[in-house]
Design an enzyme around this catalytic site. Structure first.
Site, short mmCIF file in Angstrom:
data_model
loop_
_atom_site.label_atom_id
_atom_site.label_comp_id
_atom_site.label_asym_id
_atom_site.label_seq_id
_atom_site.Cartn_x
_atom_site.Cartn_y
_atom_site.Cartn_z
CG HIS A 153 -1.69 -1.25 1.43
ND1 HIS A 153 -2.95 -1.49 0.93
CD2 HIS A 153 -1.33 -2.39 2.07
CE1 HIS A 153 -3.34 -2.70 1.27
NE2 HIS A 153 -2.37 -3.28 1.96
CB SER B 15 13.34 21.61 -17.02
OG SER B 15 12.59 22.81 -17.11
CE LYS C 201 12.12 18.49 -12.69
NZ LYS C 201 10.89 18.91 -13.34
CD GLU D 175 8.51 11.32 -16.73
OE1 GLU D 175 7.90 12.09 -16.00
OE2 GLU D 175 9.45 11.70 -17.45
#
Ligand code: ARG
Length: 466
Positions: free
Chosen positions: A167, A288, A294, A301
């Site tokens: 969980h 970025s 970044k 992804e």
């Protein structure tokens, strides 16, 4: 998916049909009906099966030896032209038309004898099966490449401890190799699915004609052997409509993508500054345009996102199949669109993911720091059980201690012995040993567990599987 560029717009159309039509097809129909942009890549298989078919026609007494060798040589030349980069013309309906047109170009009228006793229905099913068998083998290689990177990291992480989660809540300490290899075995099951999808594709439809079989005494057994199929289809109607093998490969591809997505998701979370269990490298991440600090795990992804695409491909195919009457229907032409998309996507994702994982640096100290003695609550209950308590009673006693910790914002190992003794009389001074993460892991050394001997055996088993 790449679609094939089509050259010069003025050529006269070369068709495999048309005698019964007074006028030619409307451009809007041709535009819809054409599949050359998708199926052109099947040409090596169509050339190969056509050569086998020519030989079968010769053996059946339909072609003379000279005609057969003219056609075989012609097909070799066609193959050479296509291998050299020759592109379809705008009037080509599909890959079969291209090869037929080029064959006429090479050897003239004798080419017209090749399409005796066969149909594009058994032809396309055969070529797609041949492509699928090869695709299953290519995917297996790519999956294996990724798994090897996992095993290599697992060796280095064998004795590194980290939290396991259920969980998404801290559960029990585990070896980091144990976590990593939890993503290895699903892919190992996928490789078994790939073998089974390959076997499903290995049933030869050629000789089924359009739907009712072939009226010439063709040896299908010889065709089977020369084209590398393991079996012959048993029913010509089924053979031209059967796309189960596409569904099986798509399901397998979807499962692979799903497993990769779940792995990517773990790694994205573990790579966040909050976790910091892993640091991504330079070659497989992006920056970025606005935020100079970044480093974004794009590969992970994109891997996660592509699972959605593949599920769409699988769904499209099965939805198509469920609505069809038996035998060949033109809806089936689009099977290749989704099949190729799914396989192409995985062939992009798998090497990129392997590269991204290879350049990851795992951070043992951050993993270790995420462990807390409260995660040893189960071990504490086990301690009481070993001293004679029932598990229910032990669970209750440890639960009360954990509540006390929560209220006082303390960790279990900082409580005084008196607090333990108050919770259960069986607690003694040695309770603090039971709060060690290393001991917790070492206790779980049965097969498949996270103990050192078990994890070592697991790594060896993983390596052997590759
Ligand atoms: N391009 C077609 C396909 O991929 C080939 C089969 C055509 N069959 C037919 N009866 N028109 O399905």
């Amino acid at each position: 998916m790449t679609t094939v560029a089509v050259t010069s717009a003025t050529e006269k159309s070369h068709k495999l049909w048309g005698g019964r039509f007074a006028t030619g097809p409307a451009p809007a129909f041709e535009a819809l009906n054409s599949s050359i942009g998708i199926d052109f890549r099947l040409w090596p298989f169509d050339v190969q099966l056509s050569k086998a078919w020519a030989m079968a026609l010769y053996k059946a007494g339909v072609l003379t030896l000279d005609e057969c060798s003219d056609i075989e040589d012609g097909l070799d030349s066609v193959g050479a032209r296509l291998a050299a980069g020759e592109q379809p013309s705008p009037s080509d309906e599909d890959v079969h038309t291209v090869i037929d047109r080029l064959l006429h170009d090479e050897i003239g009228d004798v080419a017209s004898k090749l399409h005796t006793g066969r149909s594009r229905n058994d032809q396309v099913a055969t070529a797609t099966r041949m492509w699928s068998m090869e695709a299953a083998a290519r995917l297996d290689d790519a999956v294996r490449g990724f798994q090897q990177v996992m095993v290599d990291h697992a060796r280095a992480l064998e004795s590194v401890l980290m939290p396991s989660y259920t969980h998404m809540q801290r559960a029990i300490p585990v070896s980091a190799a144990h976590w990593l290899l939890s993503h290895f075995w699903p892919l190992e099951r996928d490789r078994a699915r790939l073998r089974s999808a390959r076997a499903a594709a290995g049933v030869l439809p050629l000789g089924s004609g359009a739907v009712a079989g072939c009226a010439y005494p063709i040896s299908r057994v010889l065709l089977q052997g020369s084209l590398g199929f393991a079996a012959l289809s048993q029913n010509s109607i089924d053979a031209v409509s059967d796309r189960d093998f596409v569904a099986e490969l798509l399901f397998t591809a979807t499962m692979i993508a799903t497993h990769l997505s779940r792995f990517a998701e773990d790694l994205i979370i573990y790579g966040s500054s909050e976790f910091g269990f892993v640091q991504f490298g330079d070659a497989f991440t992006s920056g970025s345009s606005m935020m100079p600090q970044k480093r974004n795990p794009d590969v992970l992804e994109l891997a996660r996102g592509s699972a959605a695409r593949l599920l769409g491909d699988l769904t499209t195919l099965v939805a198509t199949l469920k609505g069809l009457p038996t035998s060949y229907n033109k809806d089936l032409q689009d099977d290749k669109r989704v099949l190729f998309d799914a396989v192409d996507t995985l062939q992009l994702v798998l090497p990129a993911l392997a590269g991204a994982l290879a350049e990851c640096t795992f951070k043992p100290e951050r993993m270790r720091a995420a462990l807390s003695s409260t995660m040893m609550a189960t071990d504490l209950a086990d301690y009481l059980v070993r001293k004679g308590a029932t598990f229910r009673e032990a669970h209750g006693a440890v639960g009360r201690l954990v509540r006390k910790c929560e209220e006082t914002q303390l960790e279990l190992h900082t409580l005084p012995l008196s607090a333990f003794a108050e919770a259960h009389p069986l607690f003694g001074q040695d309770v603090f040993d039971a709060l060690s993460a290393r001991q917790s892991v070492e206790a779980r050394d049965l097969e498949g567990g996270t103990g050192p001997r078990a994890v070592h055996a697991q790594i060896e088993a993983a390596q052997r599987a590759l």
